[in-house]
Design an enzyme around this catalytic site. Sequence first.
Site, PDB file in Angstrom:
ATOM      1  N   GLN A 345      36.094  52.950 -27.012  1.00 26.70           N
ATOM      2  CA  GLN A 345      35.314  51.876 -27.613  1.00 26.70           C
ATOM      3  C   GLN A 345      35.597  50.482 -27.069  1.00 26.70           C
ATOM      4  OE1 GLN A 345      36.484  49.231 -29.936  1.00 26.70           O
ATOM      5  NE2 GLN A 345      38.245  49.666 -28.640  1.00 26.70           N
ATOM      6  N   ASP A 346      36.497  50.320 -26.123  1.00 30.14           N
ATOM      7  CA  ASP A 346      36.874  48.956 -25.758  1.00 30.14           C
ATOM      8  C   ASP A 346      35.693  48.197 -25.193  1.00 30.14           C
ATOM      9  OD1 ASP A 346      37.035  50.490 -23.294  1.00 30.14           O
ATOM     10  OD2 ASP A 346      37.946  48.724 -22.414  1.00 30.14           O
ATOM     11  N   THR A 347      35.349  47.106 -25.848  1.00 34.15           N
ATOM     12  CA  THR A 347      34.095  46.424 -25.565  1.00 34.15           C
ATOM     13  C   THR A 347      34.208  44.957 -25.967  1.00 34.15           C
ATOM     14  OG1 THR A 347      32.929  48.462 -26.149  1.00 34.15           O
ATOM     15  CG2 THR A 347      31.607  46.481 -25.998  1.00 34.15           C
ATOM     16  N   ALA A 348      33.446  44.099 -25.304  1.00 34.95           N
ATOM     17  CA  ALA A 348      33.349  42.697 -25.698  1.00 34.95           C
ATOM     18  C   ALA A 348      31.878  42.307 -25.702  1.00 34.95           C
ATOM     19  CB  ALA A 348      34.143  41.816 -24.737  1.00 34.95           C
TER      20      ALA A 348
END
Length: 533
Positions: A345-348
């Site tokens: 899920q790592d997201t910005a």
Amino acid sequence: MNNVMPRAYRFMVTSPHYLASHVGSLVLAQGGNAIDAAVAISAALAVVYPHMTGLGGDSFFLIYSAEEGKVIGLNGSGRAAKTANPDVYRSEGLARLPDRGVRSALTVPGMVDAWWEVWSKYGKLAWEKLLTPALEYAEKGFPISRDLHGWMQRDELLLRADPVLSELFIDPLTNELKSEGARLVQTQLAESLRSIISGGRDSFYNGALMRRIVDAVRKDGGILAEEDFRSHRCDWVEPLSVTYRGKDIYQMPPNSQGFSLLMMLNILETINLEGIPRHSAEFYHLVTEVIKRAFSYRDMYLSDPDFVSVPIEQLLSKELATQLSAQIAFPPNQASPFHSVPMGQDTAYAAVVDEEGNAVSFIQSLYYDFGSAYVAGDTGIILQNRGSYFSLDDTHPNVLAPGKRTFHTLMPGMALKDGKPYLLVGTQGGEGQPQTQLSIITGVMDYGYTIQEAIGLPRWVYGRTWGEESDRLKIENRELGKEIERLEEWGHEVDAMSSWDGIMGQAQGILIEDNGVISGAADPRGDGFAIGW
């Protein structure tokens, strides 16, 4: 945990890191437009949010062009290496692709090319002006934020395992993790940024920087090659849209999972929410059942449309929504079974609106936290592990193939009212991205909350975001004990989470009212900030 919600008439910027938001506001003040500001914010995030995004990752842009009067999308996701196929990994005795390390870095990073594309088409300011703030943060350093430090603690073993990451995040004097607030300097990353500033996108895909990346990957046993970078291209695409409560909701087409949210909204539009309190068990039951049905179709079809036929017209039809709505036990309330697949899920996510009426909703990622946890040689670039989501099952729509784009969780959102931008929204979260957007959109459009209030509502996530082993329903518990008990009585398996739990990700949003007032919001669960004037 309640942030101040800035309101303005001219500009608005929001991002998951206050320094990146500041960069975007400066670009607008210097005469740049929303597209210029978006590129500058994206580049800054690639430096100050290295656990969530970076030069080695992908990005997607939804752009409303005021001059053209339309929404257009840019798919900045990378394709699998030309030597990538299931047999390569099955011959090693693997049943699934590696999650971490150089062998998980098998798709070309697409973000740098995405910057170049959107800037070339719509930008006003000079290229170097947009990337220089990111370079300065890499070269001179910035204080380690709360969120970054939290992920450093979670991933300490991974950081120690990679020599470059260890040197960055471990204090050499104490052999402990650097503390929150400590200065983080990324000298090697600064050199890579300097190369991109002087040589443009070609330095990354066809120049010395590309060769340094590939040489390191080859040396360490990876499969990305020169030709994979040279042949990379981003694609301008026609966004998907449906109507919801009189607004036009836009999402990216496949390989993005954006259509799953549109399916959810189609189903919900058949149901009158006026009599269903937002904090009630009935609401959480309803949205969870809606999510299960949309996800079942998402998982059945979603992949690269160049390789797999995705029946979008059927999936987004109001007829299918009516059929799926009729399947939901409501009332009487009864949970239905569904088993999701684990995903990262790592997201910005960030958004910008300018004085000319342009709007940009964009999102970028390394996939897992710190991506592959592998840095390519002396470039300072953490490579994404997005390709690890490919399947090795030949019958699966998302099976690995050379030059293929994988099922992508990234999905920036935008809503238009009477043909003009109304709502920009997005978040971290893998499985949680469409769910959090659903929470925010219904919060604004059905329950009348401001954008900041909607982002601050107790959230839920169903599925296996963050690689969870269980796909139980997780709900932020703010005096919802009795409602959670009722959900369990109806057959839901529920985990009561902390009041402001990090598993819910970090959302940002911008809302433009009929009177021209622009409201910006950043998620109190993260390090974000909204700036307007």
